[in-house]
Design a protein around this motif. Sequence first.
Motif, PDB file in Angstrom:
ATOM      1  N   GLY A   1       0.730   7.272   8.379  1.00 36.43           N
ATOM      2  CA  GLY A   1       0.125   6.213   9.184  1.00 36.43           C
ATOM      3  C   GLY A   1       0.604   4.830   8.777  1.00 36.43           C
ATOM      4  O   GLY A   1       0.869   3.973   9.631  1.00 36.43           O
ATOM      5  N   LEU A   2       0.732   4.598   7.466  1.00 37.63           N
ATOM      6  CA  LEU A   2       1.220   3.308   6.976  1.00 37.63           C
ATOM      7  C   LEU A   2       2.644   3.038   7.447  1.00 37.63           C
ATOM      8  O   LEU A   2       2.974   1.931   7.900  1.00 37.63           O
ATOM      9  CB  LEU A   2       1.155   3.259   5.453  1.00 37.63           C
ATOM     10  CG  LEU A   2      -0.206   3.006   4.816  1.00 37.63           C
ATOM     11  CD1 LEU A   2      -0.103   3.163   3.302  1.00 37.63           C
ATOM     12  CD2 LEU A   2      -0.710   1.618   5.152  1.00 37.63           C
ATOM     13  N   VAL A   3       3.510   4.044   7.344  1.00 37.68           N
ATOM     14  CA  VAL A   3       4.907   3.869   7.753  1.00 37.68           C
ATOM     15  C   VAL A   3       4.998   3.566   9.239  1.00 37.68           C
ATOM     16  O   VAL A   3       5.789   2.712   9.671  1.00 37.68           O
ATOM     17  CB  VAL A   3       5.725   5.125   7.387  1.00 37.68           C
ATOM     18  CG1 VAL A   3       7.127   5.050   7.980  1.00 37.68           C
ATOM     19  CG2 VAL A   3       5.809   5.281   5.871  1.00 37.68           C
TER      20      VAL A   3
ATOM     21  N   GLN B   1       5.936  -0.533  13.487  1.00 38.00           N
ATOM     22  CA  GLN B   1       5.433  -1.273  14.650  1.00 38.00           C
ATOM     23  C   GLN B   1       5.451  -2.781  14.393  1.00 38.00           C
ATOM     24  O   GLN B   1       5.851  -3.562  15.270  1.00 38.00           O
ATOM     25  CB  GLN B   1       4.005  -0.808  14.977  1.00 38.00           C
ATOM     26  CG  GLN B   1       3.341  -1.562  16.117  1.00 38.00           C
ATOM     27  CD  GLN B   1       4.073  -1.423  17.430  1.00 38.00           C
ATOM     28  OE1 GLN B   1       4.757  -0.416  17.662  1.00 38.00           O
ATOM     29  NE2 GLN B   1       3.956  -2.431  18.291  1.00 38.00           N
ATOM     30  N   MET B   2       5.055  -3.188  13.196  1.00 36.43           N
ATOM     31  CA  MET B   2       5.076  -4.616  12.866  1.00 36.43           C
ATOM     32  C   MET B   2       6.504  -5.131  12.785  1.00 36.43           C
ATOM     33  O   MET B   2       6.779  -6.281  13.158  1.00 36.43           O
ATOM     34  CB  MET B   2       4.335  -4.868  11.558  1.00 36.43           C
ATOM     35  CG  MET B   2       2.871  -4.508  11.601  1.00 36.43           C
ATOM     36  SD  MET B   2       1.869  -5.494  10.486  1.00 36.43           S
ATOM     37  CE  MET B   2       1.800  -7.041  11.350  1.00 36.43           C
ATOM     38  N   ASP B   3       7.432  -4.306  12.322  1.00 36.33           N
ATOM     39  CA  ASP B   3       8.840  -4.707  12.305  1.00 36.33           C
ATOM     40  C   ASP B   3       9.329  -4.991  13.719  1.00 36.33           C
ATOM     41  O   ASP B   3      10.075  -5.958  13.960  1.00 36.33           O
ATOM     42  CB  ASP B   3       9.697  -3.613  11.663  1.00 36.33           C
ATOM     43  CG  ASP B   3       9.560  -3.578  10.150  1.00 36.33           C
ATOM     44  OD1 ASP B   3       9.116  -4.597   9.577  1.00 36.33           O
ATOM     45  OD2 ASP B   3       9.887  -2.541   9.548  1.00 36.33           O
ATOM     46  N   ARG B   4       8.926  -4.138  14.659  1.00 39.10           N
ATOM     47  CA  ARG B   4       9.337  -4.359  16.055  1.00 39.10           C
ATOM     48  C   ARG B   4       8.747  -5.647  16.615  1.00 39.10           C
ATOM     49  O   ARG B   4       9.421  -6.399  17.342  1.00 39.10           O
ATOM     50  CB  ARG B   4       8.927  -3.155  16.905  1.00 39.10           C
ATOM     51  CG  ARG B   4       9.742  -1.898  16.639  1.00 39.10           C
ATOM     52  CD  ARG B   4       9.467  -0.838  17.686  1.00 39.10           C
ATOM     53  NE  ARG B   4       8.140  -0.264  17.530  1.00 39.10           N
ATOM     54  CZ  ARG B   4       7.878   0.824  16.806  1.00 39.10           C
ATOM     55  NH1 ARG B   4       8.866   1.449  16.176  1.00 39.10           N
ATOM     56  NH2 ARG B   4       6.655   1.296  16.725  1.00 39.10           N
TER      57      ARG B   4
ATOM     58  N   LEU C   1      -0.431  12.047   1.858  1.00 38.87           N
ATOM     59  CA  LEU C   1       0.750  12.086   2.726  1.00 38.87           C
ATOM     60  C   LEU C   1       0.389  11.694   4.151  1.00 38.87           C
ATOM     61  O   LEU C   1       1.166  10.994   4.820  1.00 38.87           O
ATOM     62  CB  LEU C   1       1.355  13.489   2.690  1.00 38.87           C
ATOM     63  CG  LEU C   1       2.771  13.640   3.250  1.00 38.87           C
ATOM     64  CD1 LEU C   1       3.738  12.727   2.513  1.00 38.87           C
ATOM     65  CD2 LEU C   1       3.228  15.082   3.161  1.00 38.87           C
ATOM     66  N   ARG C   2      -0.778  12.137   4.630  1.00 40.40           N
ATOM     67  CA  ARG C   2      -1.224  11.729   5.976  1.00 40.40           C
ATOM     68  C   ARG C   2      -1.431  10.217   6.039  1.00 40.40           C
ATOM     69  O   ARG C   2      -1.066   9.564   7.028  1.00 40.40           O
ATOM     70  CB  ARG C   2      -2.507  12.470   6.341  1.00 40.40           C
ATOM     71  CG  ARG C   2      -2.302  13.937   6.652  1.00 40.40           C
ATOM     72  CD  ARG C   2      -3.546  14.527   7.297  1.00 40.40           C
ATOM     73  NE  ARG C   2      -4.716  14.478   6.413  1.00 40.40           N
ATOM     74  CZ  ARG C   2      -5.051  15.441   5.566  1.00 40.40           C
ATOM     75  NH1 ARG C   2      -4.298  16.534   5.475  1.00 40.40           N
ATOM     76  NH2 ARG C   2      -6.129  15.334   4.814  1.00 40.40           N
TER      77      ARG C   2
ATOM     78  N   ALA D   1       0.829  -1.204   0.000  1.00 40.70           N
ATOM     79  CA  ALA D   1       0.000   0.000   0.000  1.00 40.70           C
ATOM     80  C   ALA D   1       0.869   1.262   0.000  1.00 40.70           C
ATOM     81  O   ALA D   1       0.545   2.249  -0.682  1.00 40.70           O
ATOM     82  CB  ALA D   1      -0.925  -0.008   1.214  1.00 40.70           C
ATOM     83  N   ARG D   2       1.996   1.253   0.742  1.00 36.69           N
ATOM     84  CA  ARG D   2       2.892   2.409   0.739  1.00 36.69           C
ATOM     85  C   ARG D   2       3.506   2.631  -0.642  1.00 36.69           C
ATOM     86  O   ARG D   2       3.608   3.779  -1.106  1.00 36.69           O
ATOM     87  CB  ARG D   2       4.005   2.224   1.783  1.00 36.69           C
ATOM     88  CG  ARG D   2       4.969   3.401   1.826  1.00 36.69           C
ATOM     89  CD  ARG D   2       6.180   3.077   2.650  1.00 36.69           C
ATOM     90  NE  ARG D   2       6.892   1.912   2.169  1.00 36.69           N
ATOM     91  CZ  ARG D   2       7.663   1.884   1.097  1.00 36.69           C
ATOM     92  NH1 ARG D   2       7.814   2.965   0.344  1.00 36.69           N
ATOM     93  NH2 ARG D   2       8.295   0.781   0.747  1.00 36.69           N
ATOM     94  N   VAL D   3       3.888   1.557  -1.305  1.00 44.32           N
ATOM     95  CA  VAL D   3       4.460   1.682  -2.647  1.00 44.32           C
ATOM     96  C   VAL D   3       3.426   2.258  -3.615  1.00 44.32           C
ATOM     97  O   VAL D   3       3.744   3.101  -4.467  1.00 44.32           O
ATOM     98  CB  VAL D   3       4.973   0.315  -3.135  1.00 44.32           C
ATOM     99  CG1 VAL D   3       5.381   0.377  -4.597  1.00 44.32           C
ATOM    100  CG2 VAL D   3       6.160  -0.141  -2.280  1.00 44.32           C
TER     101      VAL D   3
END
Length: 291
Positions: A183-185, A190-193, A178-179, A130-132
């Motif tokens: 939120g996606l980033v 958070q999921m990476d952590r 951009l907003r 979704a970010r891409v």
Amino acid sequence: MDLSMEISLVCIVDAEGRKVAAQCIDSTPKAIVALLERHGPMERVVIETGRITPWVALGLHELGVAIVCIDARQAHQSIKAMKAYKTDPHDAAGLAQLARTGFYKEVHGKSPTSHGVRSMITARAHLVEARVRLDNAFRGLCATFGIRPGAGQGERFLARVRAAIAVPGLGDAVAALLRARIGLVDEIRQMDREIKAISIASPACQTLMSIPGLGVQTSAAFAAAVDEAGRFKRPHTARAYFGLVPRGHQSGELDWTGRITKQGDGTVRKLLYEAANSILTRTRQTFALKT
């Protein structure tokens, strides 16, 4: 049982293959067990792999049912040979005959923990996708107004996108996207952590990450897909499980070996390829696996 999301069709046969019962029921373990109890004890219950199979299989196992999960691809070919056309009653009857004869390939039912890790990795992949798409949307919208954010996703790219907010007719659209991107980033981080915490707590992941070039995602995905290493008797079996063995075809004098089969978990296969590419191109030290 021919499972579906809402209603499943159950077909029961005796030892001679005669149909005892066929009925549509709700796709819940309790409803299935209630039907089976009305027709006496069952030697085995066969279901195919599918989206709700893990939940149904786990629920039936906890309720004391001898449940067997079989490969849907093999079942499809077997039932296709038995029936001229495909219907849910025919699928259930075909599965019942496979259960009676034992002509099936049982697949391993993964633990809820493994399914949980896989769901997190899949969710993260969707967030990145979704970010891409948003980054590409910025490039497409800005190009109409002569603005070129450029390649990448770093600070230079974001600075050019923020500058587009001041352009009349474009600013509102870019600001909204951009907003959403921010939120996606945040969710991706958070999921990476969370995935990193899972990998740190897993001895199997720690062993895998001791290999240079193997990261958190690859180790967590591979360990979750394997689940129980003891079910693979030979390394070749594990390679075949992930579709990393050549496809072969032999008939008479014809005998050829093609590309990999690409069967099994495509996510793990993709991550293993990326890890191998990292080992070969980015890791500077020399070790046996790289050689």
